[in-house]
Design an enzyme around this catalytic site. Structure first.
Site, PDB file in Angstrom:
ATOM      1  CG  HIS A  64      -1.939   0.914   1.452  1.00  0.00           C
ATOM      2  ND1 HIS A  64      -1.764   2.273   1.319  1.00  0.00           N
ATOM      3  CD2 HIS A  64      -3.238   0.743   1.787  1.00  0.00           C
ATOM      4  CE1 HIS A  64      -2.902   2.881   1.576  1.00  0.00           C
ATOM      5  NE2 HIS A  64      -3.804   1.979   1.864  1.00  0.00           N
ATOM      6  CD  GLU A 103      -3.522   1.414  -1.739  1.00  0.00           C
ATOM      7  OE1 GLU A 103      -3.939   0.324  -1.325  1.00  0.00           O
ATOM      8  OE2 GLU A 103      -4.112   2.494  -1.528  1.00  0.00           O
TER       9      GLU A 103
HETATM   10  C1  BG6 Z   1      -6.939   2.242   0.654  1.00  0.00           C
HETATM   11  C2  BG6 Z   1      -8.410   1.945   0.516  1.00  0.00           C
HETATM   12  O1  BG6 Z   1      -6.220   1.179   0.115  1.00  0.00           O
HETATM   13  O2  BG6 Z   1      -6.604   2.349   2.035  1.00  0.00           O
HETATM   14  C3  BG6 Z   1      -9.206   3.023   1.214  1.00  0.00           C
HETATM   15  O3  BG6 Z   1      -8.740   1.837  -0.860  1.00  0.00           O
HETATM   16  C4  BG6 Z   1      -8.764   3.163   2.658  1.00  0.00           C
HETATM   17  O4  BG6 Z   1     -10.603   2.717   1.134  1.00  0.00           O
HETATM   18  C5  BG6 Z   1      -7.262   3.398   2.692  1.00  0.00           C
HETATM   19  O5  BG6 Z   1      -9.447   4.220   3.275  1.00  0.00           O
HETATM   20  C6  BG6 Z   1      -6.673   3.546   4.083  1.00  0.00           C
HETATM   21  O6  BG6 Z   1      -6.999   2.484   4.899  1.00  0.00           O
HETATM   22  P1  BG6 Z   1      -6.523   2.472   6.407  1.00  0.00           P
HETATM   23  O7  BG6 Z   1      -7.119   1.211   6.991  1.00  0.00           O
HETATM   24  O8  BG6 Z   1      -5.021   2.401   6.376  1.00  0.00           O
HETATM   25  O9  BG6 Z   1      -7.036   3.729   7.035  1.00  0.00           O
END
Ligand code: BG6
Length: 301
Positions: free
Chosen positions: A170, A273
């Site tokens: 990510h 990502e």
């Molecule tokens: C992204 C998602 O990968 O991660 C989003 O597509 C999400 O929907 C974001 O809000 C962040 O997620 P987190 O759990 O790290 O706050």
């Protein structure tokens, strides 16, 4: 008594290529080769920084990010596994799986003058984790630093039943000003718009970001370029073992809800990502393995 960093330095002795240090809340590995550096936290096996010589920081890390807080660190390259996003059936389970907030073990470090490398493993599927995910697997991540940063996440099914997996590296990319960013390489790929109840969209144009964006691009090619006009820099991401690419920017209101983006964090980042998400889940038979990998490099442009 020696701290974790001292013990790891004594055990792995990789000289200047990989040095472990303590930070508030956890231990990190500092990789260095020529004038390139990277930082990898043992929590989540999460890359926190990548600075290719002379080109500045490539990854965005929230100024509010803290190790050891029992939740994911906002920024760098969190590992989402074994599900991407909310759990498909049980909303009480943590978003993006459970390995990003847990400590991994260092299994290997190496440096040969051209590259510095660290490998970490996550194998401890204890009874508590079984309640979250009733399978057995061995996970390994390898981070290799040179002019390019490479990250490879390998999943091996060590159980007796097949399982299916969604996952992501990510990556939070640092940009000078989101208003001058153009993401190229996803034109023509269908995407699931997570802001429109999963409606499918497609565009023939590069992506510009002027509001919240949360899209899972499917059947994506292996190369995305982020043109950053304000910094006069291009970040290129290539990948293997991945059929989806997620593009995410929370913009203003969601940043407030998240609470850990920092004041104008959304202007300084975009997530691209490397994933297998949505219908691109990976099915692993007992004994089978799968590697999801990315390579990031930057150049002036
Ligand atoms: C992204 C998602 O990968 O991660 C989003 O597509 C999400 O929907 C974001 O809000 C962040 O997620 P987190 O759990 O790290 O706050």
């Amino acid at each position: 008594m020696a701290g974790d960093a001292d013990k790891l330095n004594a055990r792995f002795a990789a000289g200047d290529a990989v040095r472990f240090t303590e930070r508030p809340g956890g231990c990190v590995a500092n990789l260095r080769v020529a004038d390139h550096t990277a930082v990898v936290a043992l929590q989540g096996a999460q890359v926190l920084s990548f600075v290719p010589g002379g080109l500045g920081e490539v990854l965005w890390l929230s100024p509010l990010a803290r190790l050891g807080a029992g939740k994911a660190v906002r920024g760098g390259i969190p590992v989402c596994w074994p599900w991407f996003g909310p759990h498909p059936h049980e909303a009480s389970k943590p978003a993006h799986g459970f390995v990003r907030a847990r400590n991994w073990s260092v299994t290997e470090v190496a440096g040969d003058g051209d590259e510095a490398r660290i490998a970490l493993a996550f194998e401890d599927f204890d009874a508590r984790l079984e309640a979250l995910w009733p399978h057995k697997a061995a996970l390994q991540i390898e981070v290799t630093l040179g002019e390019t940063l490479r990250v490879a996440l390998t999943t091996r099914n060590t159980g007796v039943a097949p399982f299916s997996l969604t996952q992501a590296l990510h990556t939070y990319l640092r940009v000078g000003d989101i208003a001058e960013v153009r993401v190229e390489g996803l034109e023509g790929s269908p995407y699931i718009d997570q802001l429109q109840a999963g409606r499918v969209g497609k565009s023939s144009r590069p992506i510009v970001i002027d509001g919240e964006v949360d899209r899972i691009y499917q059947d994506t090619a292996d190369r995305v370029c982020v043109h950053d006009g304000a910094k006069g820099r291009v970040i290129e991401i290539t990948k293997t073992g991945s059929r989806s690419t997620v593009v995410w920017n929370p913009w203003i209101e969601k940043s407030v809800r998240l609470g850990d983006m920092g004041e104008d964090g959304y202007r300084r980042m975009v997530c691209v990502e490397t994933a297998n998400a949505g219908r691109d889940a990976v099915m692993l038979e007992p004994g089978a393995r799968h590697t999801l990998s990315l390579a990031i490099r930057a150049h002036r442009g």
